[in-house]
Design an enzyme around this catalytic site. Structure first.
Site, PDB file in Angstrom:
ATOM      1  N   GLY A  15       0.839  -1.208   0.000  1.00 39.18           N
ATOM      2  CA  GLY A  15       0.000   0.000   0.000  1.00 39.18           C
ATOM      3  C   GLY A  15       0.867   1.249   0.000  1.00 39.18           C
ATOM      4  O   GLY A  15       1.893   1.290   0.667  1.00 39.18           O
ATOM      5  N   ARG A  76       1.319  -4.980  -5.617  1.00 45.39           N
ATOM      6  CA  ARG A  76       1.397  -6.248  -4.889  1.00 45.39           C
ATOM      7  C   ARG A  76       1.822  -7.275  -5.933  1.00 45.39           C
ATOM      8  O   ARG A  76       1.269  -7.309  -7.033  1.00 45.39           O
ATOM      9  CB  ARG A  76       0.036  -6.572  -4.253  1.00 45.39           C
ATOM     10  N   ASP A 107       4.324  -4.501   6.609  1.00 40.75           N
ATOM     11  CA  ASP A 107       4.856  -5.755   7.155  1.00 40.75           C
ATOM     12  C   ASP A 107       4.900  -6.865   6.100  1.00 40.75           C
ATOM     13  O   ASP A 107       5.783  -7.718   6.126  1.00 40.75           O
ATOM     14  CB  ASP A 107       4.081  -6.191   8.408  1.00 40.75           C
ATOM     15  N   GLY A 108       3.975  -6.820   5.140  1.00 41.98           N
ATOM     16  CA  GLY A 108       3.982  -7.817   4.064  1.00 41.98           C
ATOM     17  C   GLY A 108       5.253  -7.688   3.229  1.00 41.98           C
ATOM     18  O   GLY A 108       5.944  -8.680   2.944  1.00 41.98           O
ATOM     19  N   THR A 130       3.486   2.984   5.798  1.00 41.38           N
ATOM     20  CA  THR A 130       2.075   2.589   5.836  1.00 41.38           C
ATOM     21  C   THR A 130       1.283   3.597   6.646  1.00 41.38           C
ATOM     22  O   THR A 130       1.763   4.063   7.687  1.00 41.38           O
ATOM     23  CB  THR A 130       1.883   1.170   6.427  1.00 41.38           C
ATOM     24  N   ASP A 132      -1.257   2.913   8.252  1.00 39.29           N
ATOM     25  CA  ASP A 132      -1.981   2.217   9.331  1.00 39.29           C
ATOM     26  C   ASP A 132      -1.260   2.252  10.689  1.00 39.29           C
ATOM     27  O   ASP A 132      -1.875   1.992  11.706  1.00 39.29           O
ATOM     28  CB  ASP A 132      -2.216   0.745   8.942  1.00 39.29           C
ATOM     29  N   ASP A 134       0.764   0.186  12.027  1.00 39.09           N
ATOM     30  CA  ASP A 134       0.464  -1.081  12.698  1.00 39.09           C
ATOM     31  C   ASP A 134       1.672  -2.017  12.739  1.00 39.09           C
ATOM     32  O   ASP A 134       1.521  -3.235  12.711  1.00 39.09           O
ATOM     33  CB  ASP A 134      -0.714  -1.777  11.982  1.00 39.09           C
ATOM     34  N   ARG A 176      -7.038  -0.591   7.943  1.00 37.40           N
ATOM     35  CA  ARG A 176      -7.157  -2.061   7.872  1.00 37.40           C
ATOM     36  C   ARG A 176      -7.580  -2.600   9.237  1.00 37.40           C
ATOM     37  O   ARG A 176      -8.565  -2.136   9.794  1.00 37.40           O
ATOM     38  CB  ARG A 176      -5.859  -2.690   7.358  1.00 37.40           C
ATOM     39  N   GLU A 192     -17.886  11.883  19.318  1.00 34.32           N
ATOM     40  CA  GLU A 192     -18.655  11.401  20.469  1.00 34.32           C
ATOM     41  C   GLU A 192     -18.343   9.938  20.780  1.00 34.32           C
ATOM     42  O   GLU A 192     -18.454   9.487  21.906  1.00 34.32           O
ATOM     43  CB  GLU A 192     -20.162  11.579  20.207  1.00 34.32           C
ATOM     44  N   GLN A 259      -7.431   9.466   2.131  1.00 36.58           N
ATOM     45  CA  GLN A 259      -6.499   9.363   3.263  1.00 36.58           C
ATOM     46  C   GLN A 259      -5.103   8.892   2.847  1.00 36.58           C
ATOM     47  O   GLN A 259      -4.150   9.003   3.600  1.00 36.58           O
ATOM     48  CB  GLN A 259      -7.053   8.396   4.314  1.00 36.58           C
TER      49      GLN A 259
HETATM   50  P1  ADP Z   1       2.241  -4.287   2.714  1.00 37.89           P
HETATM   51  O1  ADP Z   1       3.714  -4.245   2.519  1.00 37.89           O
HETATM   52  O2  ADP Z   1       1.613  -2.925   2.539  1.00 37.89           O
HETATM   53  O3  ADP Z   1       1.846  -4.978   4.006  1.00 37.89           O
HETATM   54  P2  ADP Z   1       1.447  -6.660   1.175  1.00 37.89           P
HETATM   55  O4  ADP Z   1       1.091  -7.472   2.366  1.00 37.89           O
HETATM   56  O5  ADP Z   1       0.517  -6.721   0.013  1.00 37.89           O
HETATM   57  O6  ADP Z   1       1.608  -5.106   1.490  1.00 37.89           O
HETATM   58  O7  ADP Z   1       2.900  -7.132   0.687  1.00 37.89           O
HETATM   59  C1  ADP Z   1       3.519  -6.508  -0.428  1.00 37.89           C
HETATM   60  C2  ADP Z   1       4.209  -7.524  -1.283  1.00 37.89           C
HETATM   61  O8  ADP Z   1       5.255  -8.165  -0.529  1.00 37.89           O
HETATM   62  C3  ADP Z   1       3.364  -8.682  -1.771  1.00 37.89           C
HETATM   63  O9  ADP Z   1       2.598  -8.351  -2.891  1.00 37.89           O
HETATM   64  C4  ADP Z   1       4.422  -9.726  -2.120  1.00 37.89           C
HETATM   65  O10 ADP Z   1       4.981  -9.443  -3.372  1.00 37.89           O
HETATM   66  C5  ADP Z   1       5.459  -9.482  -1.044  1.00 37.89           C
HETATM   67  N1  ADP Z   1       5.305 -10.468   0.045  1.00 37.89           N
HETATM   68  C6  ADP Z   1       4.489 -10.409   1.125  1.00 37.89           C
HETATM   69  N2  ADP Z   1       4.619 -11.500   1.904  1.00 37.89           N
HETATM   70  C7  ADP Z   1       5.552 -12.289   1.313  1.00 37.89           C
HETATM   71  C8  ADP Z   1       6.147 -13.559   1.612  1.00 37.89           C
HETATM   72  N3  ADP Z   1       5.805 -14.259   2.695  1.00 37.89           N
HETATM   73  N4  ADP Z   1       7.062 -14.050   0.740  1.00 37.89           N
HETATM   74  C9  ADP Z   1       7.416 -13.359  -0.364  1.00 37.89           C
HETATM   75  N5  ADP Z   1       6.896 -12.163  -0.686  1.00 37.89           N
HETATM   76  C10 ADP Z   1       5.985 -11.615   0.113  1.00 37.89           C
END
Ligand code: ADP
Length: 327
Positions: A15, A76, A107-108, A130, A132, A134, A176, A192, A259
């Site tokens: 994101g 992604r 974190d992804g 991010t 978020d 988080d 999220r 509120e 946002q």
């Molecule tokens: P964010 O970084 O915002 O949390 P995502 O969770 O979509 O977003 O992760 C971004 C990209 O990171 C994914 O589209 C993928 O290419 C890569 N990714 C995420 N998790 C893994 C994983 N366990 N192994 C390999 N690549 C990953």
């Protein structure tokens, strides 16, 4: 002894968030100052897999510190989740001699970087980008402050119209499964009620309080609903309230993607600049596979394999404060 990093690749992934450009600028300028070569990897991991990689110089990042979005684009990338995709990505880095990576994302994206560096010997440094907020290991993430300010500005405007019509507004904000934007923007606008995923909501109590307020003719009500709240967002909550209080004029406003955009706040620009600078310093110092955070205003380094979603425990005193200040 770790190898000297001489060529850095930088990418934004997952994101987008306001301030990513400021982070890219800091990475590029710090690397160039240290006589390194820098490559921009387009569209996150997709550019690594598909060989969409550009050489960057000091001018490539001119006039971007104030711009939202990311000049490197983001995406992604499903292919990067597969070993074959990561192997292709590695080969594309190798042919240019790129021997260090800076990944700006959530974190992804950090999980992706960790997996990649487990398989191939390329040090990776993460920067938390991010809205978020988080990720455990940093007090702030790049983009959160801007997103919260955007929400505040919008909520202030909605309160004017809510006041003119004596209406209840349910305003849904992003985040999220985290409630930080909701909590901060809700406090800052005197909402509120604030509904966040980290805290169980007593819907009966909300209905009862709305009934009482109706009797007292305190009809202007702003309820901030985090998108990840247990009721499934503001639309669902509105149905519930309408069922119990059919006469109450209720409107829903989902703030959505505004946002994510816009010019980053001063705080996000400074945060991104500090983090970008320290990302390159980290590679020079031989730090591997960590992400750069800021805790108590000091740089903090967390191993990528410990990058986990922060599970916020909102203390009772915060919620008590929200309640008291809103009466
Ligand atoms: P964010 O970084 O915002 O949390 P995502 O969770 O979509 O977003 O992760 C971004 C990209 O990171 C994914 O589209 C993928 O290419 C890569 N990714 C995420 N998790 C893994 C994983 N366990 N192994 C390999 N690549 C990953």
């Amino acid at each position: 002894m770790s190898k000297k990093v001489t060529k850095i690749g930088v990418l934004t992934s997952g994101g987008d968030s306001p301030g990513m450009n400021a982070a890219i600028r800091a990475v590029v300028r710090t690397a160039l100052y240290n006589k390194m070569e820098v490559f921009g990897i387009m569209h996150g991991y997709t550019g690594m897999v598909e060989d969409d990689i550009i050489k960057m110089d000091g001018r490539s990042v001119a006039n971007i510190i104030q711009r939202g979005g990311t000049i490197l684009k983001t995406s992604r990338c499903i292919e990067f989740m597969q070993p074959e995709g990561r192997k292709k990505a590695y080969e594309n880095l190798q042919k240019r001699g790129i021997n260090g990576l800076v990944i700006i994302g959530g974190d992804g994206s950090f999980r992706g970087a960790q997996t990649f560096s487990n398989e191939f010997d390329i040090p990776c440094i993460g920067l938390p980008g991010t809205i978020d907020k988080d990720i455990a290991g940093t007090d702030y993430t790049i983009g959160f402050d801007t997103a919260a300010n955007t929400a505040v500005e919008a909520i202030d405007k909605i309160r004017d119209t809510a006041d003119a019509h004596d209406r209840l507004f349910l305003i849904e904000v992003m985040g999220r499964d985290a409630g930080y934007i909701a909590l901060h923007s809700g406090i800052a606008t005197g909402a509120e009620n604030i509904l966040i995923p980290e805290k169980k909501t007593d819907i009966d109590q909300i209905i009862q309080s709305l009934e009482e307020k109706e009797k007292r003719k305190k009809l202007v009500n702003i309820i901030i609903v985090a998108e990840g709240d247990e009721f499934g967002g503001a639309d669902e909550l509105s149905k519930l309230i309408k069922n119990k209080l059919p006469k109450l004029e209720t409107r829903v406003c989902i703030l959505g993607h505004i946002q994510r955009g816009g010019s980053p706040s001063c705080m996000d620009r400074v945060l991104a600049s500090r983090m970008g600078y320290h990302a390159v310093e980290s590679l020079i110092e031989g730090r591997h596979n960590v992400f750069v955070g800021i805790v108590n205003n000091k740089m903090n380094y967390t191993p990528l394999n410990e990058a986990v979603k922060k599970k916020q425990r909102i203390s009772e005193s915060w919620m008590q404060m929200v309640k008291i200040l809103a009466t």
